[in-house]
Structure formats: C-alpha cells, structure tokens
Design a protein around this motif. Structure first.
Motif, PDB file in Angstrom:
ATOM      1  N   LEU A  24       0.769  -1.616  -0.389  1.00  0.00           N
ATOM      2  CA  LEU A  24      -0.022  -0.092   0.035  1.00  0.00           C
ATOM      3  C   LEU A  24       0.821   1.834  -0.236  1.00  0.00           C
ATOM      4  N   GLY A  25       2.077   1.598   0.758  1.00  0.00           N
ATOM      5  CA  GLY A  25       2.579   2.526   0.663  1.00  0.00           C
ATOM      6  C   GLY A  25       3.309   2.197  -0.979  1.00  0.00           C
ATOM      7  N   ALA A  26       3.895   1.643  -1.307  1.00  0.00           N
ATOM      8  CA  ALA A  26       4.595   1.561  -2.625  1.00  0.00           C
ATOM      9  C   ALA A  26       3.423   2.487  -3.829  1.00  0.00           C
ATOM     10  N   TYR A  27       2.080   2.051  -3.775  1.00  0.00           N
ATOM     11  CA  TYR A  27       1.512   2.418  -4.152  1.00  0.00           C
ATOM     12  C   TYR A  27       1.425   3.795  -3.493  1.00  0.00           C
ATOM     13  N   LEU A  28       1.172   4.185  -2.962  1.00  0.00           N
ATOM     14  CA  LEU A  28       0.950   5.451  -2.684  1.00  0.00           C
ATOM     15  C   LEU A  28       1.936   6.883  -2.967  1.00  0.00           C
ATOM     16  N   VAL A  29       3.306   6.219  -2.949  1.00  0.00           N
ATOM     17  CA  VAL A  29       4.313   6.727  -3.469  1.00  0.00           C
ATOM     18  C   VAL A  29       4.739   7.027  -4.801  1.00  0.00           C
TER      19      VAL A  29
END
Length: 99
Positions: A24-29
């Motif tokens: 999820l963090g990779a998608y957000l970044v």
C-alpha cells in the motif's frame, strides 16, 4: 523444537507491517511521484503524464524493496509515509500544470 515454532507475534507483526508499507505504501508513493512529476515537468499537461507515470512504475518496486530492507518495521512505515508526504507536498505546491 524447530525455528519456525519459536517465531511469535512479534515476528509476524514485523512482516505484516513491512508488507503493508511495501504494498500500500508503494502504491501511495508511486501515485505521489506521478502527481509531483506531472506537475513539475516542463511539458504540456498531456505530454507530462506519460513520463511521470513511467517514473512511478520504476519507483514502486524500489519502495517495496526498501520496506523490507529498512532497519525496522516502524522505520519502514515512517520512511514510506514520509516520502509520500514530501512528494504530496511538492505536488500541492507545484499546483496545476500549465495548459
């Protein structure tokens, strides 16, 4: 007693936190990278979207790898959220690109 039996909730929470930060963090970044790059590239609006999105596809796996290589799960989560906040701030301050 095998090594797999000695791993408790701390180990599982460590992996779960890193998995959340890495997915999820990779998608957000990646979304923030695309928004920031599209707004700061010196190209017309429609022309800036393609290289910005391509850059986001390169950044997302790097964020995932970093989430699992970070010294701790909290540092992985804070690092990913900090990068996303910085990039979102850049996109917000850049405003809408010129037409």
């Amino acid at each position: 007693m095998g090594a797999h039996l000695r791993r408790g909730w701390g180990y599982r929470a460590n992996i779960a936190t890193r998995a959340v930060a890495g997915s999820l963090g990779a998608y957000l970044v990646a979304a923030c990278v695309a928004a920031a790059a599209a707004r700061t590239l010196p190209l017309p609006r429609l022309d800036a979207i393609v290289p910005a999105t391509m850059l986001a596809f390169v950044v997302a796996p790097g964020v995932t790898i970093w989430a699992f290589l970070a010294p701790g799960p909290v540092r992985a989560l804070v690092g990913v959220l900090g990068a996303a906040a910085l990039l979102a701030g850049i996109a917000w301050f850049a405003g809408m690109p010129a037409a």
